[in-house]
Design a protein around this motif. Structure first.
Motif, short mmCIF file in Angstrom:
data_model
loop_
_atom_site.label_atom_id
_atom_site.label_comp_id
_atom_site.label_asym_id
_atom_site.label_seq_id
_atom_site.Cartn_x
_atom_site.Cartn_y
_atom_site.Cartn_z
N ASN A 185 0.85 -1.20 0.00
CA ASN A 185 0.00 0.00 0.00
C ASN A 185 0.88 1.24 0.00
N GLY A 186 0.60 2.15 -0.92
CA GLY A 186 1.38 3.37 -1.02
C GLY A 186 2.52 3.28 -2.01
N ARG B 146 -0.45 6.91 -10.12
CA ARG B 146 -0.83 7.16 -8.72
C ARG B 146 -0.26 6.08 -7.82
N THR C 190 -0.69 3.04 -5.05
CA THR C 190 -1.70 2.02 -4.76
C THR C 190 -2.50 2.46 -3.55
N GLU C 191 -3.79 2.16 -3.56
CA GLU C 191 -4.71 2.58 -2.50
C GLU C 191 -5.45 1.35 -2.00
N GLN D 159 -11.15 2.11 -0.57
CA GLN D 159 -10.36 2.81 -1.57
C GLN D 159 -10.40 2.05 -2.90
N TYR E 81 -4.25 5.93 6.78
CA TYR E 81 -2.84 5.71 6.43
C TYR E 81 -2.01 5.98 7.68
#
Length: 646
Positions: A433-434, A442, A444-445, A450, A595
């Motif tokens: 993630n991230g 972008r 990753t969410e 999300q 987050y």
């Protein structure tokens, strides 16, 4: 023979012949169906027949992930439990202990591999030179030897799964008496000894390499690679001195597994591994390398060894399947909000197993509550987020299109520190993630609600997706997935196999650390020993005793060979199933919406959390024979403990 294409499959009529393969069928075949004479009097049909025999060589992409399920059965990779509803024959139920002798298994080794073996015998007995079509006797003998290799390979594939299978040395007439068709199972060591001799003999008959157009055909090196891995398995604790199987008999009254420990099996395995390495080197095989500024680029080396063909300089490949379903492998490893399915990930245990960039293990073990014992000397931390992007000397560019991206950038600011300062192989295998996903422009969410997260099952079930064998050149939304070979055996494994076998039979031999360090050098992390290594790193001191080195080798195997269909068999042969395949799989907080790494916040995503509860019983060291097969053949004896509650 110069035109065999392994992408091609046999025609419908010929398939009927292969699957029936009996005299009644041939004698009464309609005019629009093929006879054996028609097949083997024609060059193309003969080649199609051989291609069909090759067609059951396992697919190390979607086959290992889903149809066969070796990755699912191990402790490196995870899949959505909803797959059980879609594909009931996966090993997801096996993983949680919900598997029985009546359970379906999509691998279908017991049914389909004997069909290919029978077809191979038919070719051996019926193929012949055809001067009018420029098929020489030498061509035919090579094809026969390819069939002999595939027969041995398929018998080992079944034996590795079931522990003991019936063996037939030729085609059996379907009209033969029952006692000729029901011969019972062969003892494990007897099968290994026989296949060992066959593979060694064939290694002196098959060519060491083929032209690229014939990529995937059997070679002398493939024979030695299968033999070396088989003998390593046969020397391991599961089947070498394991008293758990003492008194377990096959139908002929012979013990299925020899419960007396034989140290010479390790010596035999070590010799087989060294022979493979020497012959492979002679044939031009070796570790795959790419360079930057005159030095090894570990990212690109480890990345492209999985994606490039031999024609592109990848001489690490020892045996591969040319046509594989890497599309589904990649699709299910791609975030669902990025044009993928997003249900195929890796475990927290694998994340923990990768070394830090200084070559140290970040995690030394786990406490009773599942929390990690952190190796402070490694520099690892599970708190906080990075302030700056991480820059390495590499041409690998996962952060392309990121605003202000720098050369060699592998992470972005605000990356969870668990994923910072890790070794190159970590970033090539784990999508967290991230992480920057350049195809979408972008990060990753993966948090709940999300784009790439839950609550749908098409999301990382434990907060990670697989990145191993995934191409940065793919464009998921357009269905663009560059070709890659299905590597089944490679040089990196051969080095680790040799180091392991040698450590068991001759601890302290200098070749052990030599070959272990070859893997670490290519991976871009410090080698073991004293002084400065070939990459300019300070070597990591170690204690040169058997138990310590055994653990070093096992750690290296897990990260180097992860997601390649090997880990589950390693856990089995080391007899560590009860220890490693029981209890919870861990991951990040799948239901997290923030987050954050605040363990006191139930919405924080970056917190170690329990995921799937696994169960492993001693019967699961071997796959069961489906009960319908046992019911049909009175000479079959079910795998150990599957008919008990143990």
């Amino acid at each position: 023979m110069k035109t065999l294409n392994l992408f091609k499959y046999i025609g419908v009529s010929a398939i009927c012949l292969v699957l029936n393969g009996c005299s009644d069928f041939i004698d009464n075949a309609p005019d629009d169906q093929l006879t054996l004479e028609m097949v083997f009097n024609d060059k193309t049909r003969t080649e199609d027949w051989l291609a069909n025999i090759y067609s059951r060589v396992p697919d190390p992409y979607w086959g290992y992930a889903n149809k066969i399920g070796w990755e699912i059965a191990g402790d490196d990779m995870t899949a959505s439990q909803r797959w059980v509803q879609w594909w009931g024959g996966t090993l997801l139920n096996f993983r949680v202990g919900n598997f029985y002798t009546s359970s379906d298994w999509d691998a279908r080794f017991w049914n389909e591999l004997p069909q290919r073996i029978r077809s191979a015998y038919i070719l051996i007995n019926n193929a012949h030179a055809n001067p009018l079509q420029k098929v020489t006797e030498e061509d035919i003998e090579t094809m026969r030897n390819e069939c002999r290799f595939l027969i041995a390979y398929y018998y080992w594939t079944m034996t590795e799964a079931y522990g003991s299978v019936p063996y037939f040395g030729d085609v059996v007439d379907v009209n033969a008496p029952l006692e000729e068709m029901t011969v019972g199972q062969m003892a494990f060591d007897d099968m290994v000894d026989m296949l060992d001799k066959q593979l060694l003999e064939l290694s002196g008959k098959l060519p060491a390499k083929w032209e690229e157009a014939f990529f995937g055909r059997a070679t002398s090196i493939a024979c030695l690679a299968v033999r070396a891995r088989m003998l390593l398995f046969a020397a391991s604790p599961l089947v070498n001195g394991n008293e758990m199987y003492k008194g377990f008999l096959n139908n002929d009254g012979k013990e299925r597994f020899n419960s007396a420990y034989d140290p010479n099996k390790w010596k035999k395995a070590a010799d087989a591994c060294k022979l493979l390495i020497d012959k492979a080197h002679e044939a031009g095989h070796g570790l795959y390398y790419e360079y930057i500024n005159g030095k090894i680029d570990p990212f690109m080396s480890c990345y492209n060894l999985q994606l490039k063909k031999t024609s592109e300089g990848n001489n690490e490949i020892l045996f591969a399947r040319p046509d594989c379903n890497y599309g589904d492998w990649e699709g299910h490893s791609t975030p669902r909000g990025c044009g993928g399915n997003g249900g195929y990930g890796v475990t927290q245990g694998l994340v923990d197993a990768f070394f830090m960039k200084n070559g140290q293990s970040p995690i030394l073990g786990y406490n009773a509550d599942g929390s990690p014992v952190i190796n402070e000397a490694s520099g690892y931390t599970e708190k906080g987020f990075s302030a700056e992007p991480e820059i390495r000397e590499t041409n690998w560019d996962p952060c392309r299109k990121y605003q202000g991206v720098k050369s060699g950038q592998i992470t972005t600011p605000n990356t969870f520190n668990m994923y910072s300062n890790r070794e190159p192989r970590f970033y090539l295998a784990v999508l967290y993630n991230g992480a920057w996903f350049h195809q979408e422009g972008r990060m990753t969410e993966m948090m709940s609600n999300q784009a790439d997260g839950g609550p749908t099952h098409d999301a990382p079930q434990n907060g990670y997706l697989n990145r191993k064998k995934i191409s940065l050149e793919s464009i998921p939304r357009d269905g663009k997935r560059p070709y890659r070979p299905g590597i089944l055996y490679r040089m990196g494994e051969a080095y680790l196999n040799y180091a392991e076998a040698l450590n068991e039979c001759e601890p302290g031999n200098k070749d052990i650390i030599l070959y272990l360090n070859k893997i670490r050098e290519r991976a871009g992390i410090p080698e073991y020993g004293t002084g400065t290594d070939n990459n300019g790193f300070q070597r990591i001191p170690y204690t040169d005793n058997q138990a310590t080195v055994r653990e070093l080798i096992r750690k290296e195997r897990r990260v180097e060979l992860c997601c390649e269909g090997i880990r589950y068999h390693d856990v089995r042969r080391w007899k560590l199933g009860e220890e490693l395949l029981n209890g919870y799989d861990y991951g990040m907080n799948f239901g997290g919406t923030e987050y954050s790494d605040d363990a006191s916040n139930s919405n924080a995503f970056f917190v170690r959390s329990k995921c799937l509860l696994r169960a492993f019983q001693k019967k699961q060291y071997w796959m069961p024979i489906h009960q319908s097969e046992v019911d049909k053949d009175p000479t079959l004896v079910q795998a150990p403990f599957w008919n008990t509650n143990e």
